[in-house]
Design an enzyme around this catalytic site. Structure first.
Site, mmCIF file in Angstrom:
data_model
loop_
_atom_site.group_PDB
_atom_site.id
_atom_site.type_symbol
_atom_site.label_atom_id
_atom_site.label_comp_id
_atom_site.label_asym_id
_atom_site.label_seq_id
_atom_site.Cartn_x
_atom_site.Cartn_y
_atom_site.Cartn_z
ATOM 1 N N ASP A 114 0.960 -1.195 0.107
ATOM 2 C CA ASP A 114 -0.032 0.009 0.002
ATOM 3 C C ASP A 114 0.883 1.268 -0.075
ATOM 4 O OD1 ASP A 114 -3.180 0.688 1.244
ATOM 5 O OD2 ASP A 114 -1.752 2.158 1.097
ATOM 6 N N ILE A 115 0.821 2.211 -1.141
ATOM 7 C CA ILE A 115 1.386 3.393 -0.902
ATOM 8 C C ILE A 115 1.227 4.299 -0.046
ATOM 9 C CG2 ILE A 115 2.461 3.567 -3.357
ATOM 10 C CD1 ILE A 115 -0.135 5.294 -3.574
ATOM 11 N N HIS A 163 -9.867 -5.949 -2.648
ATOM 12 C CA HIS A 163 -8.401 -5.980 -1.919
ATOM 13 C C HIS A 163 -8.601 -6.139 -0.508
ATOM 14 C CE1 HIS A 163 -9.767 -1.919 -1.945
ATOM 15 N NE2 HIS A 163 -8.957 -1.480 -1.049
HETATM 16 P P1 AMP Z 1 -9.902 1.230 0.716
HETATM 17 O O1 AMP Z 1 -10.481 1.221 -0.799
HETATM 18 O O2 AMP Z 1 -10.676 2.174 1.425
HETATM 19 O O3 AMP Z 1 -9.720 -0.171 1.100
HETATM 20 O O4 AMP Z 1 -8.433 1.718 0.593
HETATM 21 C C1 AMP Z 1 -7.812 1.710 -0.712
HETATM 22 C C2 AMP Z 1 -6.261 1.397 -0.457
HETATM 23 O O5 AMP Z 1 -5.570 1.668 -1.471
HETATM 24 C C3 AMP Z 1 -5.686 2.711 0.286
HETATM 25 O O6 AMP Z 1 -4.916 2.177 1.485
HETATM 26 C C4 AMP Z 1 -4.719 3.296 -0.507
HETATM 27 O O7 AMP Z 1 -3.455 3.818 0.234
HETATM 28 C C5 AMP Z 1 -4.339 2.115 -1.371
HETATM 29 N N1 AMP Z 1 -3.948 2.681 -2.797
HETATM 30 C C6 AMP Z 1 -4.454 3.520 -3.640
HETATM 31 N N2 AMP Z 1 -3.768 3.584 -4.654
HETATM 32 C C7 AMP Z 1 -2.779 2.655 -4.744
HETATM 33 C C8 AMP Z 1 -1.590 2.723 -5.606
HETATM 34 N N3 AMP Z 1 -1.460 3.027 -6.701
HETATM 35 N N4 AMP Z 1 -0.624 1.759 -5.004
HETATM 36 C C9 AMP Z 1 -0.766 1.235 -3.793
HETATM 37 N N5 AMP Z 1 -1.619 1.519 -2.921
HETATM 38 C C10 AMP Z 1 -2.609 2.281 -3.330
#
Ligand code: AMP
Length: 130
Positions: free
Chosen positions: A29-30, A93
């Site tokens: 996760d970024i 995810h």
């Molecule tokens: P949620 O949909 O609320 O479960 O959260 C989405 C997660 O995806 C968050 O923790 C973000 O930090 C993560 N995220 C979003 N874009 C990216 C990316 N390009 N690479 C890695 N993690 C991501």
């Protein structure tokens, strides 16, 4: 339109990859709650986890188990926390988060990591993935 995570699977957007097989993909996760915070996704794009078939769900959990084992070996923590939210990215995810306190599961306290730290973490987790 393809989700941001489908673009990651297809290599159109870079990621810090931890593990992959034909059906699943794991990457850091970024914006991590804690160092090693990993997302595990099915390559097949689905919005909500309980819209997966039972077989797809079981496969996702099996793959997540293996990633969690690798995380536990790599990152110092009390345990690996697991959460499914999906309000931000509509592509299933599983969040796997090395935690030591409840705050690590609250998606408020964020850890800043450099590009080098992300690369190093991902490669060490990948090396422990069986
Ligand atoms: P949620 O949909 O609320 O479960 O959260 C989405 C997660 O995806 C968050 O923790 C973000 O930090 C993560 N995220 C979003 N874009 C990216 C990316 N390009 N690479 C890695 N993690 C991501």
């Amino acid at each position: 339109m393809a989700s941001i995570f489908t673009k990651i699977v297809n290599g159109e957007i870079p990621s810090y990859k931890v593990a992959e097989n034909d059906d699943f993909f794991a990457f850091l996760d970024i914006n991590p709650n804690a160092a090693g915070h990993t997302l595990v996704i099915p390559k097949k794009e689905e919005n909500k986890i309980f819209d997966l078939s039972k077989e797809e769900y079981a496969g996702l959990m099996d793959f997540s188990y293996r990633v969690a084992k690798a995380l536990e070996k790599t990152v110092a923590c009390e345990r690996i926390g697991m959460s499914v939210i999906g309000l931000e990215v509509p592509h299933v995810h599983v969040h796997l988060i090395p935690i030591s306190t409840m705050a690590d599961m609250q998606f408020m306290k964020k850890q800043q990591l450099s590009n080098e730290e992300f690369i190093d973490l991902a490669s060490r987790i990948a090396a422990n993935f069986i």
